[in-house]
Scaffold this motif. Sequence first.
Motif, PDB file in Angstrom:
ATOM      1  N   HIS A  26       4.687  -4.321   2.618  1.00  0.00           N
ATOM      2  CA  HIS A  26       3.503  -5.687   2.636  1.00  0.00           C
ATOM      3  C   HIS A  26       3.525  -6.317   4.097  1.00  0.00           C
ATOM      4  N   GLU A  82       8.329  -7.694   2.088  1.00  0.00           N
ATOM      5  CA  GLU A  82       7.293  -8.247   2.547  1.00  0.00           C
ATOM      6  C   GLU A  82       7.418  -8.521   4.068  1.00  0.00           C
ATOM      7  N   HIS A 128       1.614  -1.227  -0.291  1.00  0.00           N
ATOM      8  CA  HIS A 128       1.230  -1.864  -1.343  1.00  0.00           C
ATOM      9  C   HIS A 128      -0.732  -1.326  -1.650  1.00  0.00           C
ATOM     10  N   CYS A 141      -3.538  -4.939   2.210  1.00  0.00           N
ATOM     11  CA  CYS A 141      -2.169  -5.191   2.507  1.00  0.00           C
ATOM     12  C   CYS A 141      -0.948  -3.727   2.362  1.00  0.00           C
TER      13      CYS A 141
HETATM   14 ZN   LIG Z   1       1.320  -6.918  -0.971  1.00  0.00          ZN
END
Ligand SMILES: [Zn+2]
Length: 253
Positions: A26, A82, A128, A141
């Motif tokens: 992500h 992330e 993602h 993403c």
């Molecule tokens: Zn994401």
Amino acid sequence: MPNAVWRPVINRTPGGRTEQRGLVLHVQADDTSPFGWFNQSGSQASSDFWVSRTGVIEQYVETGSDRAWAQGAGNSAYASVETEGTPDQPLTEQQVEGVARIYAWGAELWGWPLRVVDSTTERGLTFHGAGGRAWGGHPDCPGEIRKAQRGRIIARAAELLNTPTPPVTPPPVPSFPAWPGRYISLRSPYLRGDDVRQWQQRMRDRGWSLDVDGVFGPASARVARAFQSEKGLDADAIIGPATWSAAWTAPRT
Ligand SMILES: [Zn+2]
């Protein structure tokens, strides 16, 4: 995970990880740790990991048992990471390293395969946007730039897994400047340049009487020929790769 900063958050489903298919990449689209955001029920969001631009790894849920809330229907089968920054910025070297360390850890523990996939079902390192609406509808993403860096992440993870411990120290290698790529010889007009100067300085350091002026004139040619004769090279007064390297490597006599 060892070497990750452990910061458990309330947004998670205990016991909700049912499979270990791999990792979903992500982009945070923001800066600084998302811990505060993930630790308030109003956000309804979290991830397994976050990697800062400088390579700090934070872990928010018990990967392997708990389910983080990063990618909708993909949460039960894949872990999530992330990455700090925005889609127009590539992952930093430290981020590539951080994600690779997470991946290597998962590969060792659960056999995440060392490969890139663009999929919601195959095992590997996916992204993602691959999940479409079922994964929350985030087509950008982490964006094309970071998606394209997954190959390097996997390559680095493979390296980490294969690194012998302790690492082997390579033997020292003699180093000398590379041949400049042009044949230096007596021409009209005389050749000039930093390569000529470098060679003249080296010959001077070896004890030859020579001005270091960066101009390859008759005096330089005489020294070149004499040096070549002494070292058993073709005495043509042309400085090619052999004569050049001999200036640094031939024993002093
Ligand atoms: Zn994401």
